[in-house]
Design an enzyme around this catalytic site. Structure first.
Site, PDB file in Angstrom:
ATOM      1  N   ASN A   6       0.893  -1.231  -0.050  1.00 42.98           N
ATOM      2  CA  ASN A   6      -0.017  -0.031  -0.115  1.00 42.98           C
ATOM      3  C   ASN A   6       0.838   1.289  -0.200  1.00 42.98           C
ATOM      4  O   ASN A   6       1.661   1.298   0.915  1.00 42.98           O
ATOM      5  CB  ASN A   6      -0.842  -0.166   1.233  1.00 42.98           C
ATOM      6  N   ASP A   8       0.149   4.360  -0.050  1.00 47.94           N
ATOM      7  CA  ASP A   8      -0.724   5.808   0.401  1.00 47.94           C
ATOM      8  C   ASP A   8       0.275   6.749   1.034  1.00 47.94           C
ATOM      9  O   ASP A   8       0.127   7.961   0.941  1.00 47.94           O
ATOM     10  CB  ASP A   8      -1.839   5.224   1.318  1.00 47.94           C
ATOM     11  N   ARG A  17       3.191  18.791   1.831  1.00 51.69           N
ATOM     12  CA  ARG A  17       3.555  20.123   1.059  1.00 51.69           C
ATOM     13  C   ARG A  17       2.816  20.374   0.007  1.00 51.69           C
ATOM     14  O   ARG A  17       3.126  21.477  -0.661  1.00 51.69           O
ATOM     15  CB  ARG A  17       5.158  20.121   0.772  1.00 51.69           C
ATOM     16  N   HIS A  49      -4.539  11.832   1.018  1.00 50.10           N
ATOM     17  CA  HIS A  49      -3.185  10.975   0.492  1.00 50.10           C
ATOM     18  C   HIS A  49      -3.484  11.062  -1.282  1.00 50.10           C
ATOM     19  O   HIS A  49      -2.947  11.754  -1.778  1.00 50.10           O
ATOM     20  CB  HIS A  49      -2.655   9.997   1.423  1.00 50.10           C
ATOM     21  N   GLU A  69      -8.852   0.487  -2.484  1.00 56.39           N
ATOM     22  CA  GLU A  69      -9.643   0.493  -1.289  1.00 56.39           C
ATOM     23  C   GLU A  69     -10.872   1.646  -1.557  1.00 56.39           C
ATOM     24  O   GLU A  69     -10.027   2.827  -1.722  1.00 56.39           O
ATOM     25  CB  GLU A  69      -8.734   0.895  -0.042  1.00 56.39           C
ATOM     26  N   THR A  99      -6.783   6.051  10.344  1.00 53.77           N
ATOM     27  CA  THR A  99      -6.599   5.285   9.432  1.00 53.77           C
ATOM     28  C   THR A  99      -8.064   4.368   9.617  1.00 53.77           C
ATOM     29  O   THR A  99      -8.620   4.527  10.354  1.00 53.77           O
ATOM     30  CB  THR A  99      -5.408   4.281   9.715  1.00 53.77           C
ATOM     31  N   GLY A 191      -1.892  -3.065  10.287  1.00 56.09           N
ATOM     32  CA  GLY A 191      -0.755  -3.163  11.229  1.00 56.09           C
ATOM     33  C   GLY A 191       0.163  -3.908  11.220  1.00 56.09           C
ATOM     34  O   GLY A 191       0.908  -4.334  12.166  1.00 56.09           O
ATOM     35  N   HIS A 213       1.897   0.844   6.073  1.00 52.98           N
ATOM     36  CA  HIS A 213       2.517   1.805   6.878  1.00 52.98           C
ATOM     37  C   HIS A 213       3.829   1.430   7.251  1.00 52.98           C
ATOM     38  O   HIS A 213       4.824   2.217   7.382  1.00 52.98           O
ATOM     39  CB  HIS A 213       1.813   2.215   8.148  1.00 52.98           C
TER      40      HIS A 213
HETATM   41  N1  PXP Z   1      -5.794  -3.440   4.314  1.00 54.73           N
HETATM   42  C1  PXP Z   1      -6.750  -2.342   4.356  1.00 54.73           C
HETATM   43  C2  PXP Z   1      -8.040  -2.614   3.994  1.00 54.73           C
HETATM   44  C3  PXP Z   1      -6.404  -0.957   4.837  1.00 54.73           C
HETATM   45  O1  PXP Z   1      -7.355  -0.105   4.971  1.00 54.73           O
HETATM   46  C4  PXP Z   1      -5.071  -0.596   4.980  1.00 54.73           C
HETATM   47  C5  PXP Z   1      -4.821   0.637   5.503  1.00 54.73           C
HETATM   48  O2  PXP Z   1      -4.883   1.692   4.446  1.00 54.73           O
HETATM   49  C6  PXP Z   1      -4.161  -1.761   5.080  1.00 54.73           C
HETATM   50  C7  PXP Z   1      -4.631  -2.997   4.846  1.00 54.73           C
HETATM   51  C8  PXP Z   1      -2.941  -1.697   5.183  1.00 54.73           C
HETATM   52  O3  PXP Z   1      -2.500  -1.354   6.753  1.00 54.73           O
HETATM   53  P1  PXP Z   1      -1.212  -0.572   7.228  1.00 54.73           P
HETATM   54  O4  PXP Z   1      -0.856   0.502   6.594  1.00 54.73           O
HETATM   55  O5  PXP Z   1      -1.448  -0.640   8.608  1.00 54.73           O
HETATM   56  O6  PXP Z   1      -0.307  -1.782   6.661  1.00 54.73           O
END
Ligand code: PXP
Length: 240
Positions: A6, A8, A17, A49, A69, A99, A191, A213
């Site tokens: 991900n 994001d 910025r 984002h 998503e 989040t 997470g 993340h």
């Molecule tokens: N899966 C979904 C559905 C999420 O919304 C997110 C966070 O955007 C993630 C996975 C990834 O989570 P993390 O950023 O904590 O790894």
């Protein structure tokens, strides 16, 4: 087990910025070169984002699989139908959350989900639903004819390293067994980190993890390619 990265939070840094760097499109290419099996973005309704421009460019650049998503809104359905990601993952969304907090309540929002999923499926887009590890949620997904679920590992991740982790893992285990019997394709995420991923990798019936993340956070020190490769290594040999 596959890894969806991900990106994001590359866009989060850019939006801090309101400039044009770092670019999540570059990040997606680097992540793919490092072994990512898919790229995930969350186009939030508040556009904090990822922007529509990112979705458009990523659609043409991503060579693996693009997973969008999205909230269960008609605005998002229109954008999904315009850009046609490979998969849409339906998630709950509120303005004040930091989040995604918890899975989508499929029992409560069944009618709306059916409408959104129906539109996406009719356009050939695969639909996955982000759900908490609860048998009732899986039953509700089954009733709606959903074939792919992403289990929320957020509570497990929060409890990792304390005595609640075993309870959270037990919930995930029961749900994985149940969902497998119903022939769901099972994904998981939220997470997950280098430290806590091993226990989830141990579930052979989970076919893919979506991780954002932690990989992006570590990329600030070690570079994105290395941060993705490290996660892939841990998913292949979790106890080494
Ligand atoms: N899966 C979904 C559905 C999420 O919304 C997110 C966070 O955007 C993630 C996975 C990834 O989570 P993390 O950023 O904590 O790894």
């Amino acid at each position: 087990m596959k890894l969806g990265v991900n990106v994001d939070h590359i866009a989060t840094i850019r939006e801090a910025r309101k400039t044009n760097e770092p670019d999540p499109v570059y990040a997606a290419a680097i992540a793919e070169l490092a072994g990512a099996d898919g790229i995930t973005i969350h186009l939030r309704q508040d556009r904090r984002h990822i922007q529509e421009r990112d979705l458009k460019l990523l659609r043409s650049v991503v060579k693996t699989k693009l997973n969008l998503e999205m909230a269960i809104s008609m605005e998002m359905v229109k954008l999904a139908l315009k850009y046609k990601p490979d998969t849409c993952t339906l998630v709950p969304e509120t303005d004040d959350e930091v989040t995604t907090t918890g899975g989508l309540d499929v029992v409560m929002y069944g009618d709306k989900i059916e409408e959104v999923a129906g539109n996406l499926k009719a356009a050939g887009i695969e639909v996955s639903i982000f759900v908490d590890p609860s048998i009732d949620q899986i039953k509700a997904c089954h009733r709606l004819g959903i074939k792919v679920i992403e289990l929320n590992t957020g509570e497990y991740a929060k409890s990792w390293n304390n005595s609640y982790a075993i309870l959270e893992l037990d919930k995930i285990k029961k749900v994985v067994v149940y969902a497998k019997k119903l022939n769901f394709r099972i994904l998981a995420g939220h997470g997950l980190t280098y430290q806590n991923v091993a226990e989830i990798v141990a579930f052979e019936d989970i076919e893919e993890l979506n991780i954002g993340h932690s990989i992006i956070a570590n990329s600030t020190f070690m570079g994105l390619g290395k941060a993705v490769r490290r996660m892939k290594e841990l998913m292949e040999k979790p106890y080494k």
